[in-house]
Write an enzyme that holds these catalytic residues in place. Structure first.
Site, mmCIF file in Angstrom:
data_model
loop_
_atom_site.group_PDB
_atom_site.id
_atom_site.type_symbol
_atom_site.label_atom_id
_atom_site.label_comp_id
_atom_site.label_asym_id
_atom_site.label_seq_id
_atom_site.Cartn_x
_atom_site.Cartn_y
_atom_site.Cartn_z
ATOM 1 N N VAL A 19 116.981 39.721 -15.704
ATOM 2 C CA VAL A 19 117.426 38.933 -16.851
ATOM 3 C C VAL A 19 118.715 39.512 -17.445
ATOM 4 C CG1 VAL A 19 116.833 38.275 -19.225
ATOM 5 C CG2 VAL A 19 115.182 37.993 -17.392
ATOM 6 N N GLY A 282 103.895 32.997 -7.944
ATOM 7 C CA GLY A 282 104.176 34.422 -8.040
ATOM 8 C C GLY A 282 105.258 34.611 -9.092
ATOM 9 N N CYS A 285 106.485 36.991 -14.095
ATOM 10 C CA CYS A 285 106.142 36.620 -15.479
ATOM 11 C C CYS A 285 104.931 35.729 -15.681
ATOM 12 C CB CYS A 285 107.362 35.996 -16.128
ATOM 13 S SG CYS A 285 108.692 37.182 -16.265
ATOM 14 N N LYS A 288 101.578 37.687 -15.975
ATOM 15 C CA LYS A 288 101.527 38.642 -17.095
ATOM 16 C C LYS A 288 101.621 37.909 -18.440
ATOM 17 C CE LYS A 288 106.306 40.058 -17.967
ATOM 18 N NZ LYS A 288 106.615 39.280 -19.160
HETATM 19 P P1 NAD Z 1 113.487 44.170 -14.751
HETATM 20 O O1 NAD Z 1 112.379 45.086 -14.477
HETATM 21 O O2 NAD Z 1 114.210 43.505 -13.633
HETATM 22 O O3 NAD Z 1 114.576 44.892 -15.649
HETATM 23 C C1 NAD Z 1 114.270 45.681 -16.759
HETATM 24 C C2 NAD Z 1 115.210 46.882 -16.766
HETATM 25 O O4 NAD Z 1 115.068 47.575 -18.006
HETATM 26 C C3 NAD Z 1 114.941 47.928 -15.675
HETATM 27 O O5 NAD Z 1 116.092 48.066 -14.863
HETATM 28 C C4 NAD Z 1 114.610 49.210 -16.448
HETATM 29 O O6 NAD Z 1 115.127 50.376 -15.828
HETATM 30 C C5 NAD Z 1 115.317 48.954 -17.769
HETATM 31 N N1 NAD Z 1 114.801 49.737 -18.888
HETATM 32 C C6 NAD Z 1 113.513 49.883 -19.296
HETATM 33 N N2 NAD Z 1 113.462 50.639 -20.407
HETATM 34 C C7 NAD Z 1 114.716 51.000 -20.705
HETATM 35 C C8 NAD Z 1 115.309 51.773 -21.749
HETATM 36 N N3 NAD Z 1 114.585 52.313 -22.734
HETATM 37 N N4 NAD Z 1 116.652 51.947 -21.748
HETATM 38 C C9 NAD Z 1 117.404 51.386 -20.773
HETATM 39 N N5 NAD Z 1 116.914 50.641 -19.770
HETATM 40 C C10 NAD Z 1 115.581 50.432 -19.743
HETATM 41 O O7 NAD Z 1 112.862 43.031 -15.726
HETATM 42 P P2 NAD Z 1 113.368 41.524 -15.888
HETATM 43 O O8 NAD Z 1 112.824 40.659 -14.804
HETATM 44 O O9 NAD Z 1 114.839 41.528 -16.157
HETATM 45 O O10 NAD Z 1 112.578 41.104 -17.210
HETATM 46 C C11 NAD Z 1 112.946 41.611 -18.466
HETATM 47 C C12 NAD Z 1 112.236 40.801 -19.530
HETATM 48 O O11 NAD Z 1 112.664 39.429 -19.463
HETATM 49 C C13 NAD Z 1 110.708 40.757 -19.394
HETATM 50 O O12 NAD Z 1 110.143 40.758 -20.676
HETATM 51 C C14 NAD Z 1 110.446 39.430 -18.727
HETATM 52 O O13 NAD Z 1 109.182 38.911 -19.076
HETATM 53 C C15 NAD Z 1 111.538 38.550 -19.316
HETATM 54 N N6 NAD Z 1 111.961 37.420 -18.471
HETATM 55 C C16 NAD Z 1 112.116 37.586 -17.130
HETATM 56 C C17 NAD Z 1 112.566 36.515 -16.364
HETATM 57 C C18 NAD Z 1 112.752 36.647 -14.879
HETATM 58 O O14 NAD Z 1 112.989 35.624 -14.239
HETATM 59 N N7 NAD Z 1 112.672 37.825 -14.287
HETATM 60 C C19 NAD Z 1 112.899 35.307 -16.986
HETATM 61 C C20 NAD Z 1 112.738 35.186 -18.357
HETATM 62 C C21 NAD Z 1 112.287 36.265 -19.103
HETATM 63 C C1 UGA Z 2 109.567 31.093 -14.450
HETATM 64 C C2 UGA Z 2 109.952 29.928 -15.354
HETATM 65 O O1 UGA Z 2 110.214 28.778 -14.549
HETATM 66 C C3 UGA Z 2 111.175 30.288 -16.185
HETATM 67 O O2 UGA Z 2 111.467 29.221 -17.088
HETATM 68 C C4 UGA Z 2 110.897 31.570 -16.971
HETATM 69 O O3 UGA Z 2 112.054 31.953 -17.686
HETATM 70 C C5 UGA Z 2 110.514 32.682 -15.998
HETATM 71 O O4 UGA Z 2 109.365 32.265 -15.225
HETATM 72 C C6 UGA Z 2 110.132 33.953 -16.685
HETATM 73 O O5 UGA Z 2 109.808 33.952 -17.849
HETATM 74 O O6 UGA Z 2 110.132 34.918 -15.954
HETATM 75 P P1 UGA Z 2 110.440 32.063 -12.138
HETATM 76 O O7 UGA Z 2 109.178 32.826 -12.159
HETATM 77 O O8 UGA Z 2 111.701 32.777 -11.887
HETATM 78 O O9 UGA Z 2 110.630 31.291 -13.527
HETATM 79 O O10 UGA Z 2 110.348 30.921 -11.030
HETATM 80 P P2 UGA Z 2 109.639 29.488 -10.970
HETATM 81 O O11 UGA Z 2 110.581 28.535 -10.401
HETATM 82 O O12 UGA Z 2 109.013 29.110 -12.255
HETATM 83 O O13 UGA Z 2 108.497 29.743 -9.897
HETATM 84 C C7 UGA Z 2 107.377 30.563 -10.178
HETATM 85 C C8 UGA Z 2 106.377 30.451 -9.055
HETATM 86 O O14 UGA Z 2 105.785 29.159 -9.023
HETATM 87 C C9 UGA Z 2 107.007 30.655 -7.665
HETATM 88 O O15 UGA Z 2 106.133 31.397 -6.859
HETATM 89 C C10 UGA Z 2 107.150 29.238 -7.135
HETATM 90 O O16 UGA Z 2 107.156 29.161 -5.744
HETATM 91 C C11 UGA Z 2 105.911 28.593 -7.733
HETATM 92 N N1 UGA Z 2 106.023 27.121 -7.869
HETATM 93 C C12 UGA Z 2 106.947 26.585 -8.687
HETATM 94 C C13 UGA Z 2 105.134 26.308 -7.165
HETATM 95 O O17 UGA Z 2 104.267 26.800 -6.408
HETATM 96 N N2 UGA Z 2 105.232 24.957 -7.315
HETATM 97 C C14 UGA Z 2 106.147 24.367 -8.128
HETATM 98 O O18 UGA Z 2 106.165 23.117 -8.211
HETATM 99 C C15 UGA Z 2 107.033 25.205 -8.833
#
Ligand code: NAD
Ligand code: UGA
Length: 480
Positions: A19, A282, A285, A288
Site C-alpha cells: 500500500v 486469498g 486482507c 484478517k
Molecule cells: P506490507 O506488509 O506490504 O507493508 C507494511 C510495511 O510496513 C513493511 O514493509 C514493514 O517493514 C513496515 N513497517 C512495519 N512497522 C514499521 C515501523 N514501525 N516503521 C517503519 N516501517 C514499518 O503491508 P501492506 O499490504 O502494504 O498493508 C498495509 C496496511 O494496508 C494493512 O493494514 C492492510 O490491511 C492495508 N491495506 C492493504 C491493501 C493491500 O492490497 N495489500 C489494500 C488496502 C489496505
Molecule cells: C481487496 C479489495 O478488493 C480492495 O478493495 C481492498 O483495498 C483490499 O482487499 C485490501 O484491503 O487489502 P485484493 O485483496 O488486493 O483487494 O484483491 P481482490 O481483487 O479483492 O481479490 C481478493 C481475492 O478474491 C483474490 O484471491 C481473488 O482471486 C478473489 N476473487 C475476487 C474471486 O475469487 N472472485 C471474484 O469475483 C473476485
C-alpha cells in the site's frame, strides 16, 4: 489540535509495502510540488525500492515501475531514516501491516496493532510543529483513539514554544486492489476521509483534489471511516463466499456457476462484479479484516453478528479443502508419486503477492497426499513459495521419481517455463494469469499420463480445447 491551515510541502509514509509504495508513488506523480518520503525499517526493501533496475522493485504492479521511474529522487524518496523525515513532514501516513494476532487476548481474530502503536510512538517522538497523522492501514474501529492518546502525551510534554508539538488524527483507508493498484489509485471510486478537525480534513482532501473530483471525496466521522473499510472488505469477501458455495451446488445439480453468476449479476441491485467462483479468496486482507470484524462484534456483545460474518471465512476454508479433496478423488484416491502441474501461486493475477493465496493450502494438501508438484508462476519467487509451503524445493523429488518408489513423501519443484506437462497425471489452474489461456492442450495431452485430468479452479481454460485434446476436465461450478 491546531487550526493553522499551512501549505503541505512534505509528506511521509511509514511502511513501504504493497500500500505505502504504490500509494505514495501516485501521490508524488499527481502532486509534483509535494515531496514524498516513503519510509521503512526493512533496509533490503528500501534498497529494492531504490534499485536502478526497475524490475527489482519489491512490489510488482502493472504500471508501478513507470510511475517510480518518473518521480524517484525528484519528489519521491525511499529511506530508512524515519526520524529525519517524520521531523520534516506536515502529514505522516501510517501504512504498516496489521495482521491477525497470533497470541494473547484475541489471538486468531483481533488485529495485532503493535506496529501501528510503534508508529504512533515514533511520530510522537520525532514530529516537529503541527503534524497531521493519517491512518492508511486498515484498523479496527476506534483505533484513532489509541493513536490520539499516545500523541496527546507528546503534546502535553512539549511545553516550550519553539518545541511545541500538535497533532490531528485522520482516517483515510485505502481501497486499492493488488494487480490494479495504479489504476485504482489514479481513478478511485471514492476517497474516504474521517476526522474531527475540518482544517486537517481539508488539507488532506486538497492533496487528492489534484486528481480526484470533489464529489468523490467523502468526509465522515472518524469511526464511520474506520468501520467502512472493514465493512467494504467483508461485503466483497461475502460475495465470493456466496458464489463459491453455490458452485458446489452447481456441480451436484447440473447447473453452471458461470451461467448462474451472469443471470444474477444482470440484476442491477446485485451487480455483476465479484461473482467469479474461484479457488477461494486469498490476499492479505479479506480474512484478517473479517476476523477482526468478528472479534469486534464479540467484544461488543454481538454474538449473532459475529457468527454471520465468521461464516464467510469458514466457507472459504471449506471451499479450498473441497478442491484438494476432489483432486485426490478424481485421481483414484491417491496422489502418491504422481506428478501434478500447478499453474499459478499468487493469490490473483498481476501480482507477486502470495499472502493467504488459496494455492498455499491446496498445494500443502496435495503434498501431504504424496504428490510431486511442479509449480509455475510468472511473478512469484520460488523462495517465497518455499516460505509459504514451509518446505524447500527438492531435487529429491526427481530422485524419488527415478526410484519409482510409491511410498515417497510429497514434494515440489519450481519451473520458469509453462511446459511442465511431461509425465504429469494432472494440471491444476490456481491463478488466472493471462498466459495460461494460450496453453496448447493437444501438445500437453501428448506429454501427460492417461487418463489425465485438468482441474480449472479459475474458469480460464476453453473446455472445447480440453475435450478436443481428450483430457478429462473439472471446472469449478460446472455440473454439466
Ligand atoms: P506490507 O506488509 O506490504 O507493508 C507494511 C510495511 O510496513 C513493511 O514493509 C514493514 O517493514 C513496515 N513497517 C512495519 N512497522 C514499521 C515501523 N514501525 N516503521 C517503519 N516501517 C514499518 O503491508 P501492506 O499490504 O502494504 O498493508 C498495509 C496496511 O494496508 C494493512 O493494514 C492492510 O490491511 C492495508 N491495506 C492493504 C491493501 C493491500 O492490497 N495489500 C489494500 C488496502 C489496505
Ligand atoms: C481487496 C479489495 O478488493 C480492495 O478493495 C481492498 O483495498 C483490499 O482487499 C485490501 O484491503 O487489502 P485484493 O485483496 O488486493 O483487494 O484483491 P481482490 O481483487 O479483492 O481479490 C481478493 C481475492 O478474491 C483474490 O484471491 C481473488 O482471486 C478473489 N476473487 C475476487 C474471486 O475469487 N472472485 C471474484 O469475483 C473476485
Amino acid at each position: 489540535m491546531n487550526n493553522s491551515n499551512k501549505q503541505i510541502k512534505n509528506i511521509c509514509c511509514i511502511g513501504a509495502g504493497y500500500v505505502g509504495g504504490p500509494t505514495m508513488s501516485v501521490i508524488a506523480d499527481q502532486c509534483p510540488n509535494i515531496n514524498v518520503y516513503v519510509l521503512d525499517v526493512n533496509d533490503s526493501k528500501i534498497k529494492a525500492w531504490n534499485d536502478p533496475d526497475f524490475s527489482k522493485l519489491p512490489v510488482y504492479e502493472p504500471g508501478l515501475d513507470e510511475v517510480v521511474k518518473k518521480r524517484r529522487n525528484i519528489n519521491l524518496f525511499f529511506s530508512t531514516d524515519i526520524e529525519k523525515y517524520i521531523g520534516i513532514a506536515d502529514i505522516v501516513f501510517i501504512s504498516v501491516n496489521t495482521p491477525t494476532k497470533t497470541k494473547g487476548v484475541g489471538a486468531g481474530q483481533a488485529s495485532d496493532l503493535k506496529w501501528v502503536e510503534a508508529c504512533a510512538r515514533q511520530v510522537a517522538k520525532f514530529a516537529k510543529g503541527h503534524t497531521i497523522v493519517v491512518e492508511k492501514s486498515t484498523l479496527p474501529v476506534r483505533t484513532a483513539e489509541v493513536i490520539q492518546k499516545i500523541l496527546e502525551v507528546a503534546e502535553l510534554s512539549s511545553e516550550r514554544e519553539d518545541d511545541k508539538k500538535t497533532f490531528d488524527v485522520l482516517s483515510n483507508p485505502e481501497f486499492l486492489s493488488e494487480g490494479t493498484a495504479i489504476n485504482d489509485l489514479e481513478n478511485p471510486d471514492r476517497v474516504l476521509i474521517g476526522g474531527v478537525s475540518k482544517i486537517a480534513i481539508d488539507s488532506l482532501s486538497n492533496i487528492y483534489k489534484n486528481w480526484v473530483s470533489e464529489e468523490k471525496i467523502l468526509k465522515t466521522n472518524i469511526w464511520s471511516s474506520e468501520l467502512a473499510k472493514l465493512t467494504a472488505n467483508a461485503f466483497l469477501a461475502q460475495r465470493i463466499s456466496s458464489i463459491n458455495s453455490i458452485s458446489a451446488l452447481c456441480e451436484t445439480t447440473g447447473a453452471d456457476v458461470r451461467e448462474v453468476s451472469r443471470a444474477i449479476g444482470l440484476d442491477n441491485r446485485i451487480g455483476s462484479k465479484f461473482l467469479e467462483s474461484g479457488p477461494g479468496f486469498g490476499g492479505s486482507c479479506f480474512k484478517k479484516d473479517i476476523l477482526n470484524l468478528v472479534y469486534l462484534c464479540k467484544y461488543y456483545g454481538l454474538e449473532e453478528v459475529a457468527n454471520f460474518w465468521e461464516g464467510v471465512v469458514l466457507i472459504n476454508n471449506w471451499h479450498q479443502k473441497r478442491i484438494s479433496k476432489l483432486v485426490v478423488k478424481k485421481l483414484f484416491g491417491t496422489l502418491s508419486g504422481k506428478k501434478i502441474a500447478i499453474f499459478g501461486f499468487s493469490f490473483k493475477a498481476n501480482t507477486n503477492d502470495t499472502r493467504e493465496s488459496a494455492a498455499i493450502q491446496i498445494c500443502r494438501d496435495l503434498i501431504d497426499e504424496g504428490a510431486y508438484l511442479t509449480i509455475h508462476d510468472p511473478k512469484v519467487d520460488p523462495k517465497q513459495i518455499a516460505l509459504d509451503l514451509g518446505i524447500s524445493p527438492l531435487t529429491q523429488c526427481k530422485e524419488n521419481k527415478d526410484k519409482n518408489d510409491l511410498n515417497i513423501n510429497g514434494c515440489w519443484t519450481f519451473s520458469e517455463s509453462t511446459d511442465i506437462f511431461e509425465e504429469a497425471h494432472a494440471a491444476l489452474m490456481l491463478t488466472e494469469w493471462a498466459e495460461y489461456k494460450n496453453i496448447d492442450w493437444e501438445l500437453a495431452a501428448k506429454k501427460m499420463i492417461s487418463p489425465a485430468w485438468i482441474f480449472d479452479s479459475r474458469s480460464i481454460v476453453n473446455p472445447e480445447n480440453i475435450r478436443k485434446a481428450k483430457l478429462n476436465l473439472w471446472r469449478v461450478g460446472d455440473g454439466s
